[in-house]
Write a protein that holds these residues in place. Structure first.
Motif, PDB file in Angstrom:
ATOM      1  N   THR A  27       0.831  -1.210   0.000  1.00  0.00           N
ATOM      2  CA  THR A  27       0.000   0.000   0.000  1.00  0.00           C
ATOM      3  C   THR A  27       0.862   1.255   0.000  1.00  0.00           C
ATOM      4  OG1 THR A  27      -0.170  -0.100   2.417  1.00  0.00           O
ATOM      5  CG2 THR A  27      -1.943  -1.099   1.154  1.00  0.00           C
ATOM      6  N   GLY A  28       1.979   1.206   0.721  1.00  0.00           N
ATOM      7  CA  GLY A  28       2.877   2.346   0.753  1.00  0.00           C
ATOM      8  C   GLY A  28       3.588   2.581  -0.570  1.00  0.00           C
ATOM      9  N   ILE A  30       2.055   2.289  -3.492  1.00  0.00           N
ATOM     10  CA  ILE A  30       1.087   2.738  -4.496  1.00  0.00           C
ATOM     11  C   ILE A  30       1.515   4.057  -5.160  1.00  0.00           C
ATOM     12  CG2 ILE A  30      -1.266   3.629  -4.805  1.00  0.00           C
ATOM     13  CD1 ILE A  30      -2.244   1.447  -2.929  1.00  0.00           C
ATOM     14  N   GLU A 161      -5.972   3.904  -5.779  1.00  0.00           N
ATOM     15  CA  GLU A 161      -5.488   5.249  -5.430  1.00  0.00           C
ATOM     16  C   GLU A 161      -6.659   6.203  -5.222  1.00  0.00           C
ATOM     17  OE1 GLU A 161      -3.967   9.287  -5.868  1.00  0.00           O
ATOM     18  OE2 GLU A 161      -5.320   8.275  -7.262  1.00  0.00           O
ATOM     19  N   LEU A 164      -8.633   4.869  -1.849  1.00  0.00           N
ATOM     20  CA  LEU A 164      -7.978   5.078  -0.557  1.00  0.00           C
ATOM     21  C   LEU A 164      -7.630   6.540  -0.300  1.00  0.00           C
ATOM     22  CD1 LEU A 164      -5.531   2.011  -0.495  1.00  0.00           C
ATOM     23  CD2 LEU A 164      -7.720   2.243   0.686  1.00  0.00           C
ATOM     24  N   ILE A 169      -3.614   6.142   2.785  1.00  0.00           N
ATOM     25  CA  ILE A 169      -2.404   5.376   2.466  1.00  0.00           C
ATOM     26  C   ILE A 169      -1.316   5.695   3.471  1.00  0.00           C
ATOM     27  CG2 ILE A 169      -0.523   5.132   0.791  1.00  0.00           C
ATOM     28  CD1 ILE A 169      -2.616   5.444  -1.423  1.00  0.00           C
ATOM     29  N   THR A 170      -1.174   6.971   3.819  1.00  0.00           N
ATOM     30  CA  THR A 170      -0.174   7.383   4.811  1.00  0.00           C
ATOM     31  C   THR A 170      -0.477   6.780   6.175  1.00  0.00           C
ATOM     32  OG1 THR A 170       0.192   9.472   3.645  1.00  0.00           O
ATOM     33  CG2 THR A 170       0.904   9.361   5.951  1.00  0.00           C
ATOM     34  N   ARG A 173       0.359   3.103   6.203  1.00  0.00           N
ATOM     35  CA  ARG A 173       1.816   2.912   6.222  1.00  0.00           C
ATOM     36  C   ARG A 173       2.348   3.039   7.641  1.00  0.00           C
ATOM     37  NH1 ARG A 173       5.950   3.167   2.494  1.00  0.00           N
ATOM     38  NH2 ARG A 173       7.963   3.899   3.282  1.00  0.00           N
TER      39      ARG A 173
END
Length: 201
Positions: A27-28, A30, A161, A164, A169-170, A173
């Motif tokens: 995910t990080g 992406i 993208e 989320l 996403i952050t 992570r």
């Protein structure tokens, strides 16, 4: 063969899955995948995940031979691997870059998608390190589940993208960075204790 399948454990599969998911950090990655697409670099989800799986399997089964070649036992390697996990967890939590990643100039799925973004040094180190905690069967199942998830992320990268968003996403992570840090602590304490006990014998 029966003994091999008797190792099956849902709790171990879940634990190994979380470790690999956190260390691969699909995910990080992406934003990196999106950046590659925007710069004109094409990649095949099937090729990228297939090569990644091959690298993982080769390192998983041949890693012990390499360790024996250098006279290193699995507990010592696990302790070294836990240090790598610490560093990568701090990267995820603090948003700093310690391990430098250089994208390849070609549009190949091998560099940088398969290596080092999916099957990177940290992930390859981890898959051997966690053998001290989980049975081989459960690690391989967890690996296959992660590779399947990686394929879906690459296949539907644009939709993910939009779904989320950068903020989530952050958050993901950093959340998995904390989980990775906790796993590294467990890996260190468990195997360091075994090494110290061995020295006292």
């Amino acid at each position: 063969m029966i003994e091999f399948f008797s190792q099956f454990s849902l709790s171990q599969i879940f634990g190994a899955f979380l470790v690999l998911f956190a260390i691969i950090d699909i995910t990080g990655s992406i934003p990196i995948f999106l950046s590659l697409k925007q710069s004109g670099k094409k990649f095949s989800p099937t090729q990228a995940t297939g090569i990644s799986l091959l690298l993982f399997v080769l390192f998983f089964f041949m890693g012990d031979a390499l360790l024996h070649l250098f006279g290193v036992d699995i507990q010592s390697f696990a302790v070294a691997g836990s240090i790598v996990l610490f560093i990568m967890a701090f990267e995820m939590i603090l948003g700093v870059e310690i391990f430098k990643t250089e994208a390849g100039e070609s549009g190949s799925s091998v560099v940088p998608i398969a290596f080092p973004l999916i099957a990177g040094p940290g992930a390859l180190t981890t898959i051997i390190s966690i053998r001290a905690e989980y049975a081989d069967l459960n690690i391989m199942i967890a690996l296959l589940l992660n590779i399947a998830l990686d394929y879906l992320v690459l296949r539907y990268i644009d939709k993910l993208e939009r779904l989320l968003g950068g903020t989530l996403i952050t958050i993901l992570r950093k959340f998995f960075g904390v989980i990775l840090l906790a796993i590294g602590v467990k890996l260190l304490t468990t195997n360091l204790g075994s090494l110290i006990s061995g020295l006292n014998v």
